[in-house]
Write an enzyme that holds these catalytic residues in place. Structure first.
Site, short mmCIF file in Angstrom:
data_model
loop_
_atom_site.label_atom_id
_atom_site.label_comp_id
_atom_site.label_asym_id
_atom_site.label_seq_id
_atom_site.Cartn_x
_atom_site.Cartn_y
_atom_site.Cartn_z
N HIS A 1 0.82 -1.22 0.00
CA HIS A 1 0.00 0.00 0.00
C HIS A 1 0.85 1.27 0.00
CE1 HIS A 1 -3.73 -2.12 0.44
NE2 HIS A 1 -3.38 -2.65 1.61
N ASP B 1 -3.20 -11.35 -2.37
CA ASP B 1 -3.79 -10.83 -1.15
C ASP B 1 -5.29 -10.70 -1.40
OD1 ASP B 1 -4.17 -9.67 1.34
OD2 ASP B 1 -2.57 -8.23 1.11
N HIS C 1 -6.98 -7.95 -1.10
CA HIS C 1 -7.35 -6.60 -1.50
C HIS C 1 -6.24 -5.99 -2.36
CE1 HIS C 1 -5.22 -6.24 2.37
NE2 HIS C 1 -4.67 -5.18 1.80
#
Length: 181
Positions: free
Chosen positions: A129, A166, A168
């Site tokens: 992220h 993953d 997301h």
């Protein structure tokens, strides 16, 4: 136990952040038990070579601006804080995050050098992220982009496909590589 790879899987682990990253204590203990089982069954070769500070810092600079790294390091040395949304850390958080990025970098290097067939860097904090100048979602450094840029520094013609397994979206990794050819 699947032994087709004959110990040619590299496993890097350097998670020491249970007290530096809120909520990691139980995950840390569970990972330790898993590592002990893997070691006893001789299912992989451990990746333990630490990357010296200067080469790792150069690798980090290929993705993150020096201003971001300096701010992160200063906050870490002062006891921690939060650089962005859902990105808390404590004293030593910079060093732990750099270790995590270094493990990913070393895992990729070991695969590229033919020392292992494949590798898995079991480390926290994650990195998918994190944008170059903004952490997010417990990701403080962009681990996979740092590893890829280090490999490309040695061989600029290398191309990679990143599969973010993953549940997301890995928005930071996507943003860093979005305009790559």
């Amino acid at each position: 136990v699947d032994r087709r790879y004959g110990g040619r899987t590299g496993l890097g682990s350097g998670h020491r952040g249970g007290d530096r990253f809120p909520g990691c204590e139980q995950k840390h203990l569970r990972r330790g038990r898993i590592l002990i089982r893997i070691h006893r069954r001789r299912m992989c070769r451990f990746i333990t070579t630490p990357i010296p500070f200067l080469p790792l810092f150069v690798a980090l600079l290929r993705v993150h601006p020096q201003s971001y790294l300096s701010t992160f390091k200063s906050l870490s040395d002062a006891g921690g804080g939060e650089l962005g949304p859902r990105a808390p850390f404590g004293r030593g958080g910079y060093e732990i995050a750099a270790l995590s990025a270094g493990l990913a970098t070393e895992a990729l290097r070991a695969v590229m050098a033919g020392e292992v067939t494949n590798a898995y860097a079991l480390s926290r904090p994650p990195g998918h992220h994190c944008l170059p100048e903004k952490p997010n979602g417990f990701c403080l450094l962009a681990n996979i982009p740092v590893a890829i840029r280090a490999a490309q520094a040695a061989n600029p013609d290398l191309r990679f496909a990143v599969i973010d397994w993953d549940v997301h979206h890995g928005n930071g990794t996507e943003a860093i590589f979005y305009h790559d050819p």
